[in-house]
Design a protein around this motif. Sequence first.
Motif, PDB file in Angstrom:
ATOM      1  N   GLU A 111       0.840  -1.205   0.000  1.00  0.00           N
ATOM      2  CA  GLU A 111       0.000   0.000   0.000  1.00  0.00           C
ATOM      3  C   GLU A 111       0.877   1.258   0.000  1.00  0.00           C
ATOM      4  OE1 GLU A 111      -3.184   0.398  -0.187  1.00  0.00           O
ATOM      5  OE2 GLU A 111      -3.418   2.484   0.465  1.00  0.00           O
ATOM      6  N   ARG A 112       1.936   1.239   0.796  1.00  0.00           N
ATOM      7  CA  ARG A 112       2.833   2.409   0.844  1.00  0.00           C
ATOM      8  C   ARG A 112       3.564   2.585  -0.485  1.00  0.00           C
ATOM      9  NH1 ARG A 112       6.696   1.872   5.495  1.00  0.00           N
ATOM     10  NH2 ARG A 112       7.320   3.979   4.989  1.00  0.00           N
ATOM     11  N   ASP A 113       3.899   1.465  -1.140  1.00  0.00           N
ATOM     12  CA  ASP A 113       4.517   1.559  -2.483  1.00  0.00           C
ATOM     13  C   ASP A 113       3.581   2.318  -3.416  1.00  0.00           C
ATOM     14  OD1 ASP A 113       6.536  -0.081  -1.619  1.00  0.00           O
ATOM     15  OD2 ASP A 113       5.940  -1.834  -2.797  1.00  0.00           O
ATOM     16  N   GLU A 114       2.310   1.891  -3.384  1.00  0.00           N
ATOM     17  CA  GLU A 114       1.323   2.496  -4.291  1.00  0.00           C
ATOM     18  C   GLU A 114       1.180   3.979  -3.993  1.00  0.00           C
ATOM     19  OE1 GLU A 114      -0.384   0.785  -6.886  1.00  0.00           O
ATOM     20  OE2 GLU A 114       1.321  -0.477  -6.394  1.00  0.00           O
ATOM     21  N   GLN A 115       1.093   4.302  -2.690  1.00  0.00           N
ATOM     22  CA  GLN A 115       0.935   5.711  -2.304  1.00  0.00           C
ATOM     23  C   GLN A 115       2.131   6.542  -2.754  1.00  0.00           C
ATOM     24  OE1 GLN A 115       0.346   5.066   1.863  1.00  0.00           O
ATOM     25  NE2 GLN A 115      -1.877   4.942   1.691  1.00  0.00           N
ATOM     26  N   SER A 116       3.341   6.014  -2.546  1.00  0.00           N
ATOM     27  CA  SER A 116       4.552   6.777  -2.915  1.00  0.00           C
ATOM     28  C   SER A 116       4.663   6.935  -4.435  1.00  0.00           C
ATOM     29  CB  SER A 116       5.815   6.062  -2.419  1.00  0.00           C
ATOM     30  OG  SER A 116       5.926   6.132  -1.035  1.00  0.00           O
ATOM     31  N   LYS A 117       4.303   5.869  -5.157  1.00  0.00           N
ATOM     32  CA  LYS A 117       4.497   5.901  -6.618  1.00  0.00           C
ATOM     33  C   LYS A 117       3.416   6.686  -7.341  1.00  0.00           C
ATOM     34  CE  LYS A 117       7.218   1.691  -6.959  1.00  0.00           C
ATOM     35  NZ  LYS A 117       7.238   0.249  -7.132  1.00  0.00           N
ATOM     36  N   ASN A 118       2.237   6.762  -6.734  1.00  0.00           N
ATOM     37  CA  ASN A 118       1.106   7.368  -7.441  1.00  0.00           C
ATOM     38  C   ASN A 118       0.742   8.765  -6.972  1.00  0.00           C
ATOM     39  OD1 ASN A 118       0.739   5.130  -9.131  1.00  0.00           O
ATOM     40  ND2 ASN A 118      -0.285   4.046  -7.468  1.00  0.00           N
ATOM     41  N   ARG A 119       1.479   9.307  -6.021  1.00  0.00           N
ATOM     42  CA  ARG A 119       1.095  10.646  -5.577  1.00  0.00           C
ATOM     43  C   ARG A 119       1.491  11.668  -6.652  1.00  0.00           C
ATOM     44  NH1 ARG A 119       5.555  10.477  -0.939  1.00  0.00           N
ATOM     45  NH2 ARG A 119       7.360  10.988  -2.210  1.00  0.00           N
ATOM     46  N   ALA A 120       0.781  12.809  -6.637  1.00  0.00           N
ATOM     47  CA  ALA A 120       0.993  13.809  -7.694  1.00  0.00           C
ATOM     48  C   ALA A 120       2.337  14.525  -7.524  1.00  0.00           C
ATOM     49  CB  ALA A 120      -0.144  14.817  -7.677  1.00  0.00           C
ATOM     50  N   ASP A 121       2.672  14.866  -6.277  1.00  0.00           N
ATOM     51  CA  ASP A 121       3.899  15.631  -6.029  1.00  0.00           C
ATOM     52  C   ASP A 121       5.048  14.680  -5.703  1.00  0.00           C
ATOM     53  OD1 ASP A 121       5.885  17.372  -5.273  1.00  0.00           O
ATOM     54  OD2 ASP A 121       4.621  18.561  -3.947  1.00  0.00           O
ATOM     55  N   SER A 122       6.127  14.757  -6.466  1.00  0.00           N
ATOM     56  CA  SER A 122       7.347  13.990  -6.202  1.00  0.00           C
ATOM     57  C   SER A 122       7.108  12.489  -6.021  1.00  0.00           C
ATOM     58  CB  SER A 122       8.043  14.526  -4.941  1.00  0.00           C
ATOM     59  OG  SER A 122       8.097  15.914  -4.931  1.00  0.00           O
ATOM     60  N   PRO A 123       6.443  11.859  -6.980  1.00  0.00           N
ATOM     61  CA  PRO A 123       6.233  10.415  -6.828  1.00  0.00           C
ATOM     62  C   PRO A 123       7.562   9.665  -6.815  1.00  0.00           C
ATOM     63  CG  PRO A 123       5.703  11.119  -9.063  1.00  0.00           C
ATOM     64  CD  PRO A 123       5.946  12.375  -8.271  1.00  0.00           C
ATOM     65  N   LEU A 124       7.551   8.517  -6.132  1.00  0.00           N
ATOM     66  CA  LEU A 124       8.749   7.677  -6.121  1.00  0.00           C
ATOM     67  C   LEU A 124       8.969   7.118  -7.515  1.00  0.00           C
ATOM     68  CD1 LEU A 124      10.989   5.910  -4.806  1.00  0.00           C
ATOM     69  CD2 LEU A 124       9.202   4.225  -4.321  1.00  0.00           C
ATOM     70  N   ARG A 125      10.112   7.409  -8.088  1.00  0.00           N
ATOM     71  CA  ARG A 125      10.488   6.782  -9.350  1.00  0.00           C
ATOM     72  C   ARG A 125      12.001   6.818  -9.468  1.00  0.00           C
ATOM     73  NH1 ARG A 125      12.234  10.100 -13.217  1.00  0.00           N
ATOM     74  NH2 ARG A 125      11.769  12.323 -12.983  1.00  0.00           N
ATOM     75  N   LYS A 126      12.519   5.933 -10.290  1.00  0.00           N
ATOM     76  CA  LYS A 126      13.965   5.916 -10.507  1.00  0.00           C
ATOM     77  C   LYS A 126      14.324   7.100 -11.395  1.00  0.00           C
ATOM     78  CE  LYS A 126      17.349   3.229 -13.069  1.00  0.00           C
ATOM     79  NZ  LYS A 126      17.522   4.363 -13.979  1.00  0.00           N
ATOM     80  N   ALA A 127      15.293   7.914 -10.962  1.00  0.00           N
ATOM     81  CA  ALA A 127      15.763   8.995 -11.842  1.00  0.00           C
ATOM     82  C   ALA A 127      16.393   8.356 -13.071  1.00  0.00           C
ATOM     83  CB  ALA A 127      16.793   9.860 -11.104  1.00  0.00           C
ATOM     84  N   ASP A 128      16.285   9.012 -14.224  1.00  0.00           N
ATOM     85  CA  ASP A 128      16.816   8.419 -15.461  1.00  0.00           C
ATOM     86  C   ASP A 128      18.295   8.063 -15.335  1.00  0.00           C
ATOM     87  OD1 ASP A 128      14.355   8.706 -16.546  1.00  0.00           O
ATOM     88  OD2 ASP A 128      14.806  10.619 -17.532  1.00  0.00           O
TER      89      ASP A 128
END
Length: 247
Positions: free
Chosen positions: A203-220
Amino acid sequence: MIAGSQRLDVVAEFIPRYWKKMPMSDATQIVAIDGPAGAGKSTTAKEVARRLGFAFLDTGAMYRAATWWAIDQGINLDDGDALAAHTAAMTLDIEERDSGQVVTVNGQDVSAAIRTPEVTNLIYKLDQNSAIRKQLVELQRRFGEKQPTVAEGRDIGTVVFPKAKCKIYLDASLDTRTNRRARQMRKRGQAYDWDTLRAEVHERDEQSKNRADSPLRKADDAFLLDSTDMSWDETVDAVVRHAQEVL
Ligand code: DC
């Protein structure tokens, strides 16, 4: 410089304008580590900082401290403006000691209180709040501008220090991350149910990855390190090796 002696002294109520005008910290002096919950970012980052002689910045502890304080003060967690104003008036201090990390809010030691499941499960109420993120990101940049730093979180390589030369995205399978969280909770004497814990981590993964501001993602430009089948020592070695190669 010894990571354990570094201290983050912040008074969030006053973020002077000149901080924003200061040049971005020297990109060669930052190791940015991002990744999902339970990937082992904190323990890895701390040891990497020790080995490189850099300071260690646990940005999750900042979101945790703000959440703990809002709960403690009875702030309505659905009132974003009240939360942001409240966070801005918080005095936060994070100190790395040999005995472990000490987090104080307005002089009160909250090191254990910020790690309870209640806080963990409510952080999303604050970490999606753009005004709060802005305040904490300013403090994180200020910390990195003062000294060579290993910083870990969710948006370090993408938002906080986008110019960092050394970026790591530390990942691991959901089961592995659940097991690591379970081990941490056992160490702290906290009770858990493995399936519930796994659902919470997911659930926390989903929240971090799907939030509008600064979502969790790998920088290029981040180096992807999947630690599912790696020991902690191997993970630390891999990060240190990468840092030494690119810094
Ligand atoms: O790493 P951690 O579990 O202590 O982080 C706690 C929470 O804080 C996590 O659920 C997401 C949030 N967080 C964030 O939004 N941005 C960061 N840079 C660090 C943490």
